[in-house]
Design a protein around this motif. Sequence first.
Motif, PDB file in Angstrom:
ATOM      1  N   LEU A 156       0.834  -1.205   0.000  1.00 59.04           N
ATOM      2  CA  LEU A 156       0.000   0.000   0.000  1.00 59.04           C
ATOM      3  C   LEU A 156       0.865   1.250   0.000  1.00 59.04           C
ATOM      4  CD1 LEU A 156      -2.841  -1.016   2.493  1.00 59.04           C
ATOM      5  CD2 LEU A 156      -3.195  -0.181   0.181  1.00 59.04           C
ATOM      6  N   GLU A 163       2.879   6.032  -7.374  1.00 58.21           N
ATOM      7  CA  GLU A 163       1.966   6.773  -8.240  1.00 58.21           C
ATOM      8  C   GLU A 163       1.987   8.261  -7.936  1.00 58.21           C
ATOM      9  OE1 GLU A 163      -1.489   4.734  -9.370  1.00 58.21           O
ATOM     10  OE2 GLU A 163      -2.667   6.564  -9.663  1.00 58.21           O
ATOM     11  N   THR A 164       2.211   8.604  -6.695  1.00 57.02           N
ATOM     12  CA  THR A 164       2.312  10.023  -6.367  1.00 57.02           C
ATOM     13  C   THR A 164       3.528  10.649  -7.039  1.00 57.02           C
ATOM     14  OG1 THR A 164       1.266   9.593  -4.244  1.00 57.02           O
ATOM     15  CG2 THR A 164       2.420  11.680  -4.478  1.00 57.02           C
TER      16      THR A 164
ATOM     17  N   ASP B 124      -8.115   7.447 -16.466  1.00 57.02           N
ATOM     18  CA  ASP B 124      -8.398   7.004 -15.102  1.00 57.02           C
ATOM     19  C   ASP B 124      -9.196   8.059 -14.347  1.00 57.02           C
ATOM     20  OD1 ASP B 124      -7.937   5.235 -12.746  1.00 57.02           O
ATOM     21  OD2 ASP B 124      -6.854   7.003 -12.024  1.00 57.02           O
ATOM     22  N   GLN B 148      -7.030  19.752   3.504  1.00 50.77           N
ATOM     23  CA  GLN B 148      -5.747  19.480   2.875  1.00 50.77           C
ATOM     24  C   GLN B 148      -5.963  19.420   1.364  1.00 50.77           C
ATOM     25  OE1 GLN B 148      -4.633  15.113   3.223  1.00 50.77           O
ATOM     26  NE2 GLN B 148      -6.242  15.224   4.777  1.00 50.77           N
ATOM     27  N   PRO B 149      -4.895  19.543   0.575  1.00 50.57           N
ATOM     28  CA  PRO B 149      -5.040  19.416  -0.880  1.00 50.57           C
ATOM     29  C   PRO B 149      -5.556  18.028  -1.238  1.00 50.57           C
ATOM     30  CG  PRO B 149      -2.899  20.352  -0.320  1.00 50.57           C
ATOM     31  CD  PRO B 149      -3.522  19.880   0.964  1.00 50.57           C
ATOM     32  N   GLU B 151      -5.757  16.577  -4.381  1.00 45.84           N
ATOM     33  CA  GLU B 151      -5.090  15.835  -5.452  1.00 45.84           C
ATOM     34  C   GLU B 151      -3.999  14.894  -4.959  1.00 45.84           C
ATOM     35  OE1 GLU B 151      -4.941  17.282  -9.830  1.00 45.84           O
ATOM     36  OE2 GLU B 151      -4.260  18.936  -8.563  1.00 45.84           O
ATOM     37  N   PRO B 152      -3.079  15.356  -4.141  1.00 45.01           N
ATOM     38  CA  PRO B 152      -2.041  14.414  -3.688  1.00 45.01           C
ATOM     39  C   PRO B 152      -2.623  13.243  -2.918  1.00 45.01           C
ATOM     40  CG  PRO B 152      -1.465  16.672  -3.117  1.00 45.01           C
ATOM     41  CD  PRO B 152      -2.849  16.720  -3.637  1.00 45.01           C
ATOM     42  N   LEU B 153      -3.599  13.529  -2.092  1.00 45.43           N
ATOM     43  CA  LEU B 153      -4.219  12.451  -1.325  1.00 45.43           C
ATOM     44  C   LEU B 153      -4.904  11.444  -2.243  1.00 45.43           C
ATOM     45  CD1 LEU B 153      -4.890  11.259   1.404  1.00 45.43           C
ATOM     46  CD2 LEU B 153      -6.914  12.725   1.507  1.00 45.43           C
ATOM     47  N   ARG B 155      -4.072  10.719  -5.314  1.00 45.36           N
ATOM     48  CA  ARG B 155      -3.055   9.911  -5.984  1.00 45.36           C
ATOM     49  C   ARG B 155      -2.418   8.912  -5.026  1.00 45.36           C
ATOM     50  NH1 ARG B 155      -3.882   8.412 -10.539  1.00 45.36           N
ATOM     51  NH2 ARG B 155      -5.615   9.794 -10.960  1.00 45.36           N
ATOM     52  N   LEU B 156      -2.212   9.315  -3.803  1.00 44.30           N
ATOM     53  CA  LEU B 156      -1.658   8.394  -2.817  1.00 44.30           C
ATOM     54  C   LEU B 156      -2.574   7.187  -2.643  1.00 44.30           C
ATOM     55  CD1 LEU B 156      -0.318  10.852  -0.090  1.00 44.30           C
ATOM     56  CD2 LEU B 156       1.014   9.065  -1.192  1.00 44.30           C
ATOM     57  N   LEU B 157      -3.843   7.452  -2.455  1.00 41.95           N
ATOM     58  CA  LEU B 157      -4.781   6.354  -2.221  1.00 41.95           C
ATOM     59  C   LEU B 157      -4.965   5.512  -3.484  1.00 41.95           C
ATOM     60  CD1 LEU B 157      -7.449   8.189  -0.039  1.00 41.95           C
ATOM     61  CD2 LEU B 157      -5.655   6.611   0.696  1.00 41.95           C
ATOM     62  N   SER B 158      -5.093   6.184  -4.616  1.00 47.62           N
ATOM     63  CA  SER B 158      -5.269   5.458  -5.869  1.00 47.62           C
ATOM     64  C   SER B 158      -4.071   4.553  -6.142  1.00 47.62           C
ATOM     65  CB  SER B 158      -5.459   6.465  -7.006  1.00 47.62           C
ATOM     66  OG  SER B 158      -5.491   5.802  -8.240  1.00 47.62           O
ATOM     67  N   GLY B 159      -2.884   5.092  -5.979  1.00 48.69           N
ATOM     68  CA  GLY B 159      -1.683   4.304  -6.201  1.00 48.69           C
ATOM     69  C   GLY B 159      -1.559   3.157  -5.215  1.00 48.69           C
ATOM     70  N   ALA B 160      -1.920   3.426  -3.982  1.00 49.26           N
ATOM     71  CA  ALA B 160      -1.870   2.368  -2.971  1.00 49.26           C
ATOM     72  C   ALA B 160      -2.753   1.196  -3.383  1.00 49.26           C
ATOM     73  CB  ALA B 160      -2.323   2.930  -1.625  1.00 49.26           C
ATOM     74  N   MET B 161      -3.951   1.516  -3.842  1.00 47.19           N
ATOM     75  CA  MET B 161      -4.875   0.446  -4.240  1.00 47.19           C
ATOM     76  C   MET B 161      -4.399  -0.265  -5.495  1.00 47.19           C
ATOM     77  SD  MET B 161      -8.616   2.032  -3.353  1.00 47.19           S
ATOM     78  CE  MET B 161      -8.383   3.672  -4.001  1.00 47.19           C
ATOM     79  N   ILE B 187      -5.622   2.595   7.151  1.00 41.07           N
ATOM     80  CA  ILE B 187      -5.074   3.865   6.652  1.00 41.07           C
ATOM     81  C   ILE B 187      -6.163   4.928   6.597  1.00 41.07           C
ATOM     82  CG2 ILE B 187      -4.267   4.988   4.544  1.00 41.07           C
ATOM     83  CD1 ILE B 187      -2.398   2.685   4.072  1.00 41.07           C
ATOM     84  N   LEU B 191      -6.649   8.483   8.807  1.00 43.10           N
ATOM     85  CA  LEU B 191      -6.855   9.830   8.277  1.00 43.10           C
ATOM     86  C   LEU B 191      -8.054  10.494   8.932  1.00 43.10           C
ATOM     87  CD1 LEU B 191      -6.200   9.228   4.498  1.00 43.10           C
ATOM     88  CD2 LEU B 191      -4.846  10.647   6.042  1.00 43.10           C
TER      89      LEU B 191
END
Lengths: 194, 194
Positions: A156, A163-164, B124, B148-149, B151-153, B155-161, B187, B191
């Motif tokens: 994770l 990806e970030t 995507d 918080q911003p 977009e970064p969040l 991408r973090l979650l999307s990439g994690a998945m 996770i 948050l």
Amino acid sequence: MNRAEQREHTRRTLLRESRRLFAAQGYAAVGLAEIVRAAGVTKGALYHHFDGGKTALFRSVLEEVQQEVAQAVARAADAEDDPWEQLLAGCRTFLASAADPEVQQIMLLDGPAVLGWNEWRALDEAASARHLAEALTSLIDAGILSPQPVEPLTRLLSGAMNETALWLASSSGPADLADAQAALTRILEGLRAA
Amino acid sequence: MNRAEQREHTRRTLLRESRRLFAAQGYAAVGLAEIVRAAGVTKGALYHHFDGGKTALFRSVLEEVQQEVAQAVARAADAEDDPWEQLLAGCRTFLASAADPEVQQIMLLDGPAVLGWNEWRALDEAASARHLAEALTSLIDAGILSPQPVEPLTRLLSGAMNETALWLASSSGPADLADAQAALTRILEGLRAA
DNA sequence: CCCTTTTACATACCGACGGTATGCGAGTAG
DNA sequence: CTACTCGCATACCGTCGGTATGTAAAAGGG
């Protein structure tokens, strides 16, 4: 120049030039002809040094890139004393390192597609994911993270950072790296509390 | 069968067979000859329907796959009432959907490498990441997540998945999906507290 | 110092691939 | 019935990754 030196010279030139081309154009868009021309040799030399041809050459380049990233991460982590701060520093440094377009194209985009995800993961594991997993295990043993399977958590976090990093290349104002590192820190701190 | 029907039939056959082959062997390993043979047509038909050739065909297949995943996620999210539960359900469903090897090879492995990360991200975004970003924005507005911003969040979650889904394919005992979903939930809950 | 062997390439060639230009027959509109 | 369009098939091309073979120079033994 004796034979061993000449051999090493040719090999390093092929690695350097192919890395530059792979990074700039992507694996599929680079032809062997272009590589050997840039390196000043012929396909004979390439196949003499890299038994698997184009794929093997790319694999060597990928390993090189991964080692460099892993070294930067390890250096940043070792600069900290507290294990938790080591994790934070390592993750932030990974994000910064992977923001380099060379690293992205080779390590994050072409790597998995060219070598297949299993082989890519094995290389990633050997270079850096293993250290992440060890760090997480230590933190769990120390009671800083709640007990849980380490492997899914490692994937994770690793995927989140990968990806970030790719996202950073596209929409990168200079503030985005800071935003991303802050968001990553929030996620890690959230895990710490629980 | 009139002309419009025939046209649609050929197009759908090409999409179906190429999807099957791309998923099974990967984009680079599938030749146009193999695709058109499986579809019972010739290259003329393929280029008549897909102007960009192999790349355009793959893009259409990718869009199809992404739409299916997005639909499954949206359905799971809509089944919940509470916004927070919608997020959890959506993420868990995404993870389960992306565990399908077809989805992985096309959407997660070849997609970014073949189309480039920018185009892949645009597709995507249109299919599913936009919904994730909207959900996160709503939760921030509702005070459930700290400001918080987004977009970064996202991408973090999307990439994690994404990467966790790929991991599920390799080492998948049946318990791993549950472990991964649990880690993902941890996770997200982390948050929420902050 | 000479002869043999090995090594580090270069050269020449091949099949397969993605892509294109053209031909053609069945539908469709007037 | 005719003219035109459309949905493909056929034939062909340049380029690619890969391989088999040749070769000159360095290394090693006598």
